[in-house]
Design an enzyme around this catalytic site. Structure first.
Site, PDB file in Angstrom:
ATOM      1  N   ARG A  14      68.304  97.713  44.508  1.00 33.70           N
ATOM      2  CA  ARG A  14      69.163  96.676  44.123  1.00 33.70           C
ATOM      3  C   ARG A  14      69.097  96.092  43.029  1.00 33.70           C
ATOM      4  NH1 ARG A  14      67.953  96.225  50.009  1.00 33.70           N
ATOM      5  NH2 ARG A  14      65.927  96.002  49.304  1.00 33.70           N
ATOM      6  N   MET A  15      67.856  95.758  42.395  1.00 32.94           N
ATOM      7  CA  MET A  15      67.515  95.259  41.102  1.00 32.94           C
ATOM      8  C   MET A  15      67.715  96.638  40.085  1.00 32.94           C
ATOM      9  SD  MET A  15      67.203  92.202  40.733  1.00 32.94           S
ATOM     10  CE  MET A  15      67.108  92.476  38.909  1.00 32.94           C
ATOM     11  N   ARG A  46      61.806 107.278  42.987  1.00 31.93           N
ATOM     12  CA  ARG A  46      60.825 107.903  43.373  1.00 31.93           C
ATOM     13  C   ARG A  46      61.508 109.412  43.682  1.00 31.93           C
ATOM     14  NH1 ARG A  46      62.159 107.606  48.520  1.00 31.93           N
ATOM     15  NH2 ARG A  46      63.340 105.832  49.256  1.00 31.93           N
ATOM     16  N   HIS A 166      64.939  85.192  52.059  1.00 26.44           N
ATOM     17  CA  HIS A 166      65.396  86.335  51.536  1.00 26.44           C
ATOM     18  C   HIS A 166      66.257  87.149  52.476  1.00 26.44           C
ATOM     19  CE1 HIS A 166      62.885  85.200  48.007  1.00 26.44           C
ATOM     20  NE2 HIS A 166      63.576  85.830  47.246  1.00 26.44           N
ATOM     21  N   LYS A 170      63.624  92.689  52.406  1.00 21.83           N
ATOM     22  CA  LYS A 170      62.520  92.411  51.636  1.00 21.83           C
ATOM     23  C   LYS A 170      61.270  92.577  52.111  1.00 21.83           C
ATOM     24  CE  LYS A 170      60.499  88.746  48.545  1.00 21.83           C
ATOM     25  NZ  LYS A 170      60.443  89.828  47.427  1.00 21.83           N
TER      26      LYS A 170
HETATM   27  P1  NAD Z   1      64.680  97.725  46.345  1.00 20.61           P
HETATM   28  O1  NAD Z   1      63.843  98.504  47.674  1.00 20.61           O
HETATM   29  O2  NAD Z   1      66.094  97.957  46.448  1.00 20.61           O
HETATM   30  O3  NAD Z   1      64.412  98.947  45.118  1.00 20.61           O
HETATM   31  C1  NAD Z   1      63.231  99.336  44.606  1.00 20.61           C
HETATM   32  C2  NAD Z   1      63.250 100.869  44.052  1.00 20.61           C
HETATM   33  O4  NAD Z   1      62.118 101.400  43.692  1.00 20.61           O
HETATM   34  C3  NAD Z   1      63.824 101.801  44.984  1.00 20.61           C
HETATM   35  O5  NAD Z   1      65.062 102.362  44.891  1.00 20.61           O
HETATM   36  C4  NAD Z   1      62.695 102.486  45.121  1.00 20.61           C
HETATM   37  O6  NAD Z   1      62.752 103.951  45.733  1.00 20.61           O
HETATM   38  C5  NAD Z   1      61.905 102.435  43.702  1.00 20.61           C
HETATM   39  N1  NAD Z   1      60.593 103.050  43.889  1.00 20.61           N
HETATM   40  C6  NAD Z   1      59.739 102.893  44.615  1.00 20.61           C
HETATM   41  N2  NAD Z   1      58.484 103.558  44.252  1.00 20.61           N
HETATM   42  C7  NAD Z   1      59.029 103.990  43.030  1.00 20.61           C
HETATM   43  C8  NAD Z   1      58.339 104.881  42.353  1.00 20.61           C
HETATM   44  N3  NAD Z   1      57.007 105.591  42.759  1.00 20.61           N
HETATM   45  N4  NAD Z   1      58.861 105.589  41.214  1.00 20.61           N
HETATM   46  C9  NAD Z   1      60.141 105.107  40.957  1.00 20.61           C
HETATM   47  N5  NAD Z   1      60.829 104.246  41.488  1.00 20.61           N
HETATM   48  C10 NAD Z   1      60.312 103.795  42.711  1.00 20.61           C
HETATM   49  O7  NAD Z   1      64.113  96.757  46.113  1.00 20.61           O
HETATM   50  P2  NAD Z   1      64.791  95.393  45.174  1.00 20.61           P
HETATM   51  O8  NAD Z   1      65.621  94.518  45.818  1.00 20.61           O
HETATM   52  O9  NAD Z   1      65.627  96.027  43.928  1.00 20.61           O
HETATM   53  O10 NAD Z   1      63.566  94.765  44.423  1.00 20.61           O
HETATM   54  C11 NAD Z   1      62.697  95.441  43.885  1.00 20.61           C
HETATM   55  C12 NAD Z   1      61.383  94.771  43.413  1.00 20.61           C
HETATM   56  O11 NAD Z   1      61.684  93.558  42.547  1.00 20.61           O
HETATM   57  C13 NAD Z   1      60.602  93.753  44.446  1.00 20.61           C
HETATM   58  O12 NAD Z   1      59.277  93.865  44.559  1.00 20.61           O
HETATM   59  C14 NAD Z   1      61.170  92.669  44.652  1.00 20.61           C
HETATM   60  O13 NAD Z   1      60.577  91.628  45.321  1.00 20.61           O
HETATM   61  C15 NAD Z   1      61.404  92.314  43.243  1.00 20.61           C
HETATM   62  N6  NAD Z   1      62.307  91.264  42.596  1.00 20.61           N
HETATM   63  C16 NAD Z   1      61.941  90.597  41.542  1.00 20.61           C
HETATM   64  C17 NAD Z   1      62.702  89.769  41.135  1.00 20.61           C
HETATM   65  C18 NAD Z   1      62.317  88.964  39.839  1.00 20.61           C
HETATM   66  O14 NAD Z   1      62.902  88.161  39.172  1.00 20.61           O
HETATM   67  N7  NAD Z   1      61.140  89.013  39.572  1.00 20.61           N
HETATM   68  C19 NAD Z   1      64.038  89.459  41.551  1.00 20.61           C
HETATM   69  C20 NAD Z   1      64.375  90.272  42.587  1.00 20.61           C
HETATM   70  C21 NAD Z   1      63.498  91.290  43.141  1.00 20.61           C
END
Ligand code: NAD
Length: 279
Positions: A14-15, A46, A166, A170
């Protein structure tokens, strides 16, 4: 004009999609006194992710960018300047070590890191990476944390509770943003969050321990991120709220952090540093 070559890590998430859109939208930005242009250099996810093999732009819902999402991290990082990383703790640790070896900027949005993970990230910063890590990259949350620190200090004997909600996908709790707000409250009180936080309540808990900082977690639907900090005193409650409506607020903050960090010495920084709120 400096051009920063950006790798979107977690591109299939998503992010990741929000970050691809933000990088594609931001070229020729004047930020921190310099004209900077960003270009999506690579996008990585991944092995086994359905996003691998797709054009990053089309995957993110915009025009094709000619960058194919790959699962080859080393190929993605070759020739890059910046990693914008919203993945999972294990991937973030690997990326931090690579960022140190290659002297890259590493923007870490990943949450759910353990103390040991955070120590490894700090070591990577000591070894040459320019890291900005934040549990929340939105401007509103940085300002909220500042307000919470002040309120916690001014209302020194009020009970502090932090509530977050959330979406149902999550995987970590409390959220990184809730912990960031807890740290701000603890800083305002000059106490350690670790020693004073109550992260779960169940059964016969007894009365609330004075001076503790409580957390409550809700999960459901598609909520991008709601946070409330409640300071409850005798006969009144102060509530400070933040509602994230769109992931672009995090992605735009991550882009801003990347441009700022490109001009810094290696080290571990926060959004407070990026926005100059420490000055
Ligand atoms: P998500 O599950 O939609 O996306 C995570 C992505 O990372 C997935 O596509 C997954 O396949 C990929 N991934 C996992 N392991 C990997 C690897 N070894 N190599 C490459 N890619 C890999 O989750 P999301 O909602 O996009 O959130 C991702 C992270 O960001 C979470 O930890 C979330 O809490 C965090 N987040 C942080 C903020 C912020 O402002 N700091 C805001 C939103 C989300």
């Amino acid at each position: 004009m400096a051009e920063l070559k950006v790798v979107a890590a977690g591109a299939g998430g998503r992010m990741g999609a929000a970050n691809i859109r933000a990088v594609a939208a931001q070229s020729g930005l004047v930020l921190h006194g310099a004209l900077t242009s960003l270009r999506l250099h690579a996008a990585v996810d991944r092995a086994g992710s359905a996003a691998v093999g797709q054009d990053a732009g089309l995957f993110a819902g915009i025009a094709a960018l000619g960058v194919t999402i790959t699962d080859d991290m080393d190929a993605a990082l070759a020739g890059a300047d910046v990693i914008i990383d919203f993945t999972a703790p294990q991937a973030t640790l690997t990326l931090a070590a690579r960022a140190a070896a290659l002297g890259l900027v590493h923007i870490i949005g990943t949450t759910g890191c353990s103390e040991a993970d955070d120590a490894a990230i700090a070591r990577a910063a000591g070894d040459g990476a320019r890291i900005v890590k934040s549990g929340n990259f939105s401007m509103g949350m940085v300002v909220l944390a500042n307000l919470v620190e002040k309120a916690a200090a001014a209302l020194a004997d009020y009970d502090i509770e932090i509530l977050e909600m959330h979406h149902n996908r999550k995987v970590d709790a409390p959220s990184g943003s809730a912990l960031l707000l807890g740290e701000a409250a603890a800083k305002g009180r000059d106490i350690s969050l670790k020693a004073h936080s109550v992260r779960v309540r169940d059964g016969h808990t007894g009365p609330r321990e004075a001076g503790s900082i409580g957390f409550a977690t809700l999960r459901g639907g598609t909520v991008v991120g709601d946070h409330s900090v409640i300071l409850a005193g005798p006969g009144e409650r102060l509530e400070l709220n933040h509602r994230a409506e769109d992931r672009s607020i995090f992605a735009n903050g991550a882009v801003r952090a990347a441009i700022w960090a490109a001009g810094q010495a290696p080290g571990l920084y926060s959004m407070v540093d990026v926005l100059g709120l420490n000055d």
